[in-house]
Design an enzyme around this catalytic site. Structure first.
Site, mmCIF file in Angstrom:
data_model
loop_
_atom_site.group_PDB
_atom_site.id
_atom_site.type_symbol
_atom_site.label_atom_id
_atom_site.label_comp_id
_atom_site.label_asym_id
_atom_site.label_seq_id
_atom_site.Cartn_x
_atom_site.Cartn_y
_atom_site.Cartn_z
ATOM 1 N N GLY A 127 -10.368 13.209 14.682
ATOM 2 C CA GLY A 127 -9.551 13.621 15.826
ATOM 3 C C GLY A 127 -8.625 14.784 15.526
ATOM 4 O O GLY A 127 -9.060 15.895 15.234
ATOM 5 N N ILE A 129 -6.633 15.351 13.008
ATOM 6 C CA ILE A 129 -6.342 15.721 11.611
ATOM 7 C C ILE A 129 -7.185 16.943 11.226
ATOM 8 O O ILE A 129 -8.400 16.918 11.387
ATOM 9 C CB ILE A 129 -6.708 14.571 10.636
ATOM 10 C CG1 ILE A 129 -6.053 13.261 11.054
ATOM 11 C CG2 ILE A 129 -6.345 14.939 9.209
ATOM 12 C CD1 ILE A 129 -6.463 12.084 10.183
ATOM 13 N N ASP A 194 -20.264 5.969 14.596
ATOM 14 C CA ASP A 194 -19.379 7.111 14.809
ATOM 15 C C ASP A 194 -18.773 7.569 13.477
ATOM 16 O O ASP A 194 -18.781 8.762 13.145
ATOM 17 C CB ASP A 194 -18.285 6.699 15.804
ATOM 18 C CG ASP A 194 -17.224 7.765 15.973
ATOM 19 O OD1 ASP A 194 -17.466 8.710 16.729
ATOM 20 O OD2 ASP A 194 -16.171 7.654 15.335
ATOM 21 N N LYS A 198 -19.211 11.224 11.114
ATOM 22 C CA LYS A 198 -18.107 12.007 10.551
ATOM 23 C C LYS A 198 -18.247 12.125 9.031
ATOM 24 O O LYS A 198 -18.025 13.190 8.455
ATOM 25 C CB LYS A 198 -16.774 11.344 10.926
ATOM 26 C CG LYS A 198 -16.542 11.349 12.438
ATOM 27 C CD LYS A 198 -15.443 10.392 12.843
ATOM 28 C CE LYS A 198 -15.194 10.430 14.342
ATOM 29 N NZ LYS A 198 -14.318 9.341 14.806
ATOM 30 N N GLY A 295 -8.174 10.158 21.058
ATOM 31 C CA GLY A 295 -7.229 10.375 22.165
ATOM 32 C C GLY A 295 -7.331 11.814 22.649
ATOM 33 O O GLY A 295 -7.664 12.724 21.876
HETATM 34 N N1 HSE Z 1 -14.333 7.009 19.316
HETATM 35 C C1 HSE Z 1 -13.784 7.809 18.283
HETATM 36 C C2 HSE Z 1 -12.766 6.985 17.514
HETATM 37 C C3 HSE Z 1 -13.121 9.017 18.883
HETATM 38 O O1 HSE Z 1 -12.419 5.897 17.966
HETATM 39 O O2 HSE Z 1 -12.356 7.396 16.444
HETATM 40 C C4 HSE Z 1 -12.877 10.117 17.903
HETATM 41 O O3 HSE Z 1 -14.043 10.598 17.333
#
Ligand code: HSE
Length: 420
Positions: A127, A129, A194, A198, A295
């Site tokens: 997000g 960072i 998810d 990353k 967010g």
């Molecule tokens: N769904 C992801 C999370 C959003 O909760 O981290 C950010 O990539």
């Protein structure tokens, strides 16, 4: 003036448009040019986004618009955004994407297609960072030894509330969705996918490793019970969903899973939607990055940092390498990963059962570090909770299968990995 087109005006897209307008003074001063969000693409034209954009439901209205300089891709998914990002790059437009799934599958192809055209993705990972910038530039003098962190805000928000406040899984997942943290399909969050996307992005920058989600060990947080939480507390651990990339000899291990970590470690204290990533470089030593992992505004902050970098002309090579890296590093097969484990078994509460279990573990070379017995809700049964010394993933998986076949063992055997 630089004109932006946004593919996907949802939580993050709306924030991008608003911040570009509301913080226009500081953004223009930093970029050296005025930056304006001109148009946006949505699936549902009927829904009011509350932003000052020319809205369409046809992505080509942005991608093929000669006035648009930078395309911001916030659609989610893989195939459709891949085609659109490719087209935008072929049209000579710079692209900023927050789409980690797209990059998890196509980052090397997109790097090739982009060539010298900027394709930036700071918002894809952790997000708000600036971890991509830190790895691509800030730590470029270092061989990276390891990356370890909380990379999914939804999981951390859920775990924190389940562990500290006794929140119920379904209730707290719904709350994460309402707060705009969770993915459109939240199984991506709770299933660890998810975070794996990353981790793969970070591993490409750190090690030049080209792996896909299918190649690595991914587990979610769905099976954690209050017994596991109580055990963790009793033995001085915190439970976090971690992404881990580690150099082991000439290989790199990559994994995402719920993990028991010492309760006094810095990462253990990272709560709620916050993410934190620790990177160890061979020259800098240990560094840590902390901030909101999801967010609207937090993610938009990262999107706009890429836009500003592009407008300044600062961008480097997409994955951080100007020429091919001859590191010789390969992906460590999942079975070869070596770590400590926590096990939970439901067994007959009889003499000799403990010996049977430890003997079975011994057959696979697995040695017990600590053990606890708890009452079961079923009469004449007990819960046995163990931590083990380090062993290989393959040995642990074989041992679990063998334990599951014993007459004295009931139901699923729960396992969690431990990192110290
Ligand atoms: N769904 C992801 C999370 C959003 O909760 O981290 C950010 O990539």
């Amino acid at each position: 003036m630089v004109k932006i087109g946004i593919l996907g005006v949802g939580t993050v897209g709306t924030s991008v448009a608003k911040i570009l307008e509301e913080n226009a003074d500081i953004i223009e001063a930093r970029a050296g040019k005025k930056i304006v969000a001109k148009s946006g693409v949505v699936k549902n034209l009927a829904k009011d986004r509350g932003v000052n954009l020319k809205i369409s439901d046809n992505p080509l209205d942005v991608v093929d618009d000669p006035e648009i300089d930078i395309v911001v891709e916030l659609m989610g998914g893989v195939d459709e955004p891949y085609a659109l990002v490719k087209k935008a790059l072929e049209n000579g437009k710079s692209v900023v994407t927050a789409n980690k799934a797209l990059l998890a599958y196509h980052r090397y192809e997109l790097q090739e297609i982009a060539g010298d055209i900027p394709l930036m993705y700071e918002a894809s990972t952790a997000g708000g960072i600036p971890i991509i910038g830190a790895l691509r530039t800030g730590l470029s003098a270092n061989h990276i030894e390891s990356i370890q962190g909380i990379m999914n805000g939804t999981c951390n928000y859920m775990l924190t509330n389940m562990i500290n406040n006794g929140a119920q899984y379904d209730e707290i997942l719904k709350e994460s969705q309402e707060l705009g943290y969770a993915e459109a399909d939240p199984t991506f969050d709770v299933g660890g996918f998810d975070a794996s996307h990353k981790l793969l992005i970070l591993a490409s920058i750190a090690y030049g490793i080209d792996a896909k989600p299918e190649d690595i060990l991914i587990e979610g947080i769905e099976n954690i019970t209050s017994t596991d939480v109580d055990f963790a507390k009793e033995f001085g651990y915190e439970i976090k969903s971690l992404g881990i990339a580690k150099k082991v000899g000439n290989a790199v291990e990559l994994r995402v899973h719920a993990t028991m970590i010492p309760a006094d470690s810095m990462i253990a204290k990272v709560d709620g939607v916050m993410n934190a990533v620790t990177v160890i470089g061979d020259r800098v030593g240990e560094t840590m990055y902390y901030g909101p992992g999801a967010g609207g505004d937090a993610t938009a902050s990262a999107v706009i940092s890429d836009i500003v970098d592009i407008v300044r002309g600062n961008q480097g090579p997409m994955l951080g390498y100007k020429k091919g890296l001859e590191s010789g590093l390969t992906l460590l097969p999942k079975e070869e990963i070596s770590t400590q484990y926590y096990l939970r078994l439901e067994v007959d509460d009889q003499s000799g059962v403990l010996a049977t279990i430890t003997t079975e573990l011994g057959k696979f070379g697995i040695s017990i570090e600590a053990m606890l017995q708890k009452p079961s809700i079923v009469e004449e049964r007990a819960k046995l909770l163990f931590t083990t010394h380090k062993c290989k993933e393959s040995e642990m998986q074989e041992a679990i299968t063998a334990l599951g076949k014993l007459d004295v063992v009931y139901g699923e055997i729960a396992m969690m990995r431990i990192e110290k």
